[in-house]
Design a protein around this motif. Structure first.
Motif, short mmCIF file in Angstrom:
data_model
loop_
_atom_site.label_atom_id
_atom_site.label_comp_id
_atom_site.label_asym_id
_atom_site.label_seq_id
_atom_site.Cartn_x
_atom_site.Cartn_y
_atom_site.Cartn_z
N ASP A 150 -0.26 10.15 6.26
CA ASP A 150 0.17 9.57 4.81
C ASP A 150 1.42 8.66 4.94
O ASP A 150 1.55 7.56 4.33
N THR A 151 2.22 8.93 6.11
CA THR A 151 3.36 8.41 6.50
C THR A 151 2.76 6.76 7.02
O THR A 151 3.55 5.57 6.72
N LYS A 152 1.83 6.68 7.63
CA LYS A 152 1.28 5.54 8.27
C LYS A 152 0.67 4.71 7.23
O LYS A 152 0.96 3.54 7.06
N ALA A 153 -0.10 5.41 6.25
CA ALA A 153 -0.70 4.73 5.11
C ALA A 153 0.50 4.11 4.17
O ALA A 153 0.24 2.95 3.84
N GLU A 154 1.32 4.74 3.81
CA GLU A 154 2.44 4.26 3.01
C GLU A 154 3.26 3.12 3.77
O GLU A 154 3.65 2.06 3.08
N GLU A 155 3.42 3.19 5.04
CA GLU A 155 4.19 2.04 5.79
C GLU A 155 3.17 0.89 5.82
O GLU A 155 3.82 -0.25 5.69
N ALA A 156 1.87 1.10 6.00
CA ALA A 156 1.05 0.14 5.90
C ALA A 156 0.93 -0.71 4.92
O ALA A 156 0.66 -2.00 4.34
N ALA A 157 1.14 0.20 3.61
CA ALA A 157 0.80 -0.62 2.31
C ALA A 157 2.19 -1.14 1.94
O ALA A 157 2.24 -2.27 1.31
N ASP A 158 3.34 -0.62 2.37
CA ASP A 158 4.62 -1.41 2.14
C ASP A 158 4.66 -2.61 3.02
O ASP A 158 5.24 -3.65 2.27
N ALA A 159 3.82 -2.57 4.34
CA ALA A 159 4.24 -4.08 4.97
C ALA A 159 3.44 -4.85 4.46
O ALA A 159 3.57 -6.12 4.34
N ALA A 160 2.15 -4.45 3.73
CA ALA A 160 1.41 -5.48 3.19
C ALA A 160 1.87 -6.01 1.63
O ALA A 160 1.94 -7.28 1.29
N ASP A 161 2.60 -5.01 0.86
CA ASP A 161 3.38 -5.30 -0.12
C ASP A 161 4.35 -6.39 0.00
O ASP A 161 4.79 -7.58 -0.71
N ASP A 162 5.21 -6.12 1.13
CA ASP A 162 6.36 -6.87 1.73
C ASP A 162 5.66 -8.30 1.88
O ASP A 162 6.54 -9.33 1.75
N ALA A 163 4.82 -8.36 2.59
CA ALA A 163 4.03 -9.55 3.00
C ALA A 163 3.71 -10.41 1.70
O ALA A 163 4.16 -11.80 1.68
N ARG A 164 3.25 -9.70 0.67
CA ARG A 164 2.93 -10.73 -0.68
C ARG A 164 4.24 -11.16 -1.21
O ARG A 164 4.33 -12.22 -1.71
#
Length: 437
Positions: A150-164
């Motif tokens: 869950d932590t890894k998924a949240e971090e990956a989603a945040d990274a994608a959102d931050d990139a956008r």
């Protein structure tokens, strides 16, 4: 172009400027501004600034295009961070499913232990208890795995959102930079265009005697309340084409004393084949029905002079001139303003009880324009208007005043001023900003 404005007002200056000013004209040529002003950028400097602004704009446009592509990529389902976030989300889902299964196994193991009968052997109870312990250990491991996933998924989603978000912010900045670059480019272009226009306006205009204006059909005398047909021919007697030729015409009249001007009672109109409607010549004295003239070509303009029936007896004159401007900014005109003088006869009062059935304002035309013959309202017109024409030279001298007996008072009232106006016109024509003639 300034040449137009100068010519448009030259005749008005000529008939309204006192002859006494002739003695002070040189002072204007020698006058120099005393105020100190900041040096204006040169044309070359403005051209360089405009080129640099164009380069900056091109770069800003390319940067905005690139930034938009980054946004497109960041928003795409195939973006690396988006793919990684999707994989992490699936792993978290799988870890969650594994934990759920492990928790169910603990529940089932405990249920089996609780379901052992009283008669169950020690070995059976030990095995059931071991099953519960093993299931709980597996559930704990699954819980830890789910938390990590869950932590890894949240971090990956945040990274994608931050990139956008970063891509959108970069695009917004690029868009602002482009707007600023466009504003700078527009300002530089406008400054350059204004400087070029000013350079064209302030460039030397040349005297061109080959551009002639000849007015025909001017009678020796015109009766008030009549309309006189005249003809103006503007000829390009040079070996070069002129891109835009303009003619100017103006009338001036006084009473017999020469002291009271009666210009408001005269109306001059023009008409051409391309613009047959009669146009009243206004305060700019401009006749704009010519356009370009090839070398050796000429343009004919019909004129009609209406003198109000209330005009007093006196003296009058018509003035004509022409100038040209070219697309490359060069300009010039004839150094002479041609003057054609005529007398003004007071309208005859009809005898009581009799009428000739005519309207003085609409009939009684004097002259025929091209030939100047036949004048019900005039007396003895010149065949081509040359006997009474008096070109005014820029040198300050007047040509012969002709044979008209009414000429001297008009010449005293305005002749010297006409010369002044012509001289002032060509002085202004040849003056560049910051220089003297």
């Amino acid at each position: 172009m300034k040449i137009r404005r100068i010519l448009a007002t030259a005749v008005a200056v000529a008939v309204t400027t006192p002859a006494a000013l002739l003695s002070v004209t040189p002072a204007f040529a020698d006058a120099a501004p005393t105020a100190q002003t900041q040096a204006k950028p040169t044309l070359e400097e403005l051209e360089k600034a405009a080129a640099e602004a164009q380069t900056a704009y091109d770069k800003a446009l390319a940067a905005k295009t690139a930034a938009y592509q980054v946004v497109e990529d960041a928003m795409s389902d195939t973006a690396p961070l988006t793919v990684a976030a999707e994989a992490a989300r699936k792993a978290a889902d799988e870890a969650g499913a594994a934990k759920t299964a492990a928790d169910q196994a603990v529940t089932d193991a405990k249920a089996a232990l609780d379901a052992l009968p009283e008669t169950a052997t020690e070995e059976e109870r030990t095995a059931a208890e071991a099953a519960v312990t093993g299931a709980e250990a597996t559930a704990a491991t699954a819980a830890d795995a789910k938390t990590a996933a869950d932590t890894k998924a949240e971090e990956a989603a945040d990274a994608a959102d931050d990139a956008r978000v970063a891509a959108l912010r970069a695009y917004s900045l690029a868009e602002k930079d482009l707007t600023d670059a466009l504003d700078a480019k527009t300002a530089a272009d406008d400054a350059l265009a204004e400087a070029r226009e000013e350079a064209n306006e302030n460039q030397d205009c040349v005297a061109e005697p080959g551009l002639t204006s000849v007015l025909t059909g001017v009678p020796n005398s015109i009766t008030a309340g009549t309309i006189t047909a005249l003809s103006l021919r503007v000829s390009n007697g040079t070996d070069k084409a002129m891109d835009d030729v303009a003619a100017y015409a103006f009338t001036h009249a006084t009473d017999t004393s020469g002291l009271k001007e009666t210009d408001r009672l005269l109306r001059l109109q023009w008409s051409t084949a391309s613009s047959p409607k009669w146009h009243t010549i206004g305060g700019d004295h401009l006749i704009n029905g010519i356009g370009p003239l090839k070398a050796g070509a000429h343009a004919d303009i019909k004129l009609r002079l209406t003198i109000d029936a209330s005009a007093p007896a006196g003296n009058g004159a018509a003035f004509v001139s022409a100038d040209y401007t070219n697309e490359n900014g060069s300009c010039g005109g004839n150094p002479d303003i041609a003057m054609y003088d005529f007398g003004v006869a007071k309208a005859a009062k009809p005898k009581p009880g009799k009428t000739d059935g005519t309207d003085p304002g609409k009939t009684g035309t004097t002259g025929t324009g091209a030939t100047g013959t036949g004048t019900p309202g005039g007396s003895g017109p010149s065949a081509q208007g040359t006997a009474s024409s008096n070109p005014v030279t820029t040198g300050g001298s007047l040509a012969s005043t002709g044979s008209s007996s009414t000429t001297p008072q008009l010449a005293l009232a305005s002749g010297a001023a006409v010369a002044l106006g012509a001289a002032a016109m060509f002085t202004a024509r040849r003056r560049r900003t910051g220089t003297r003639v």
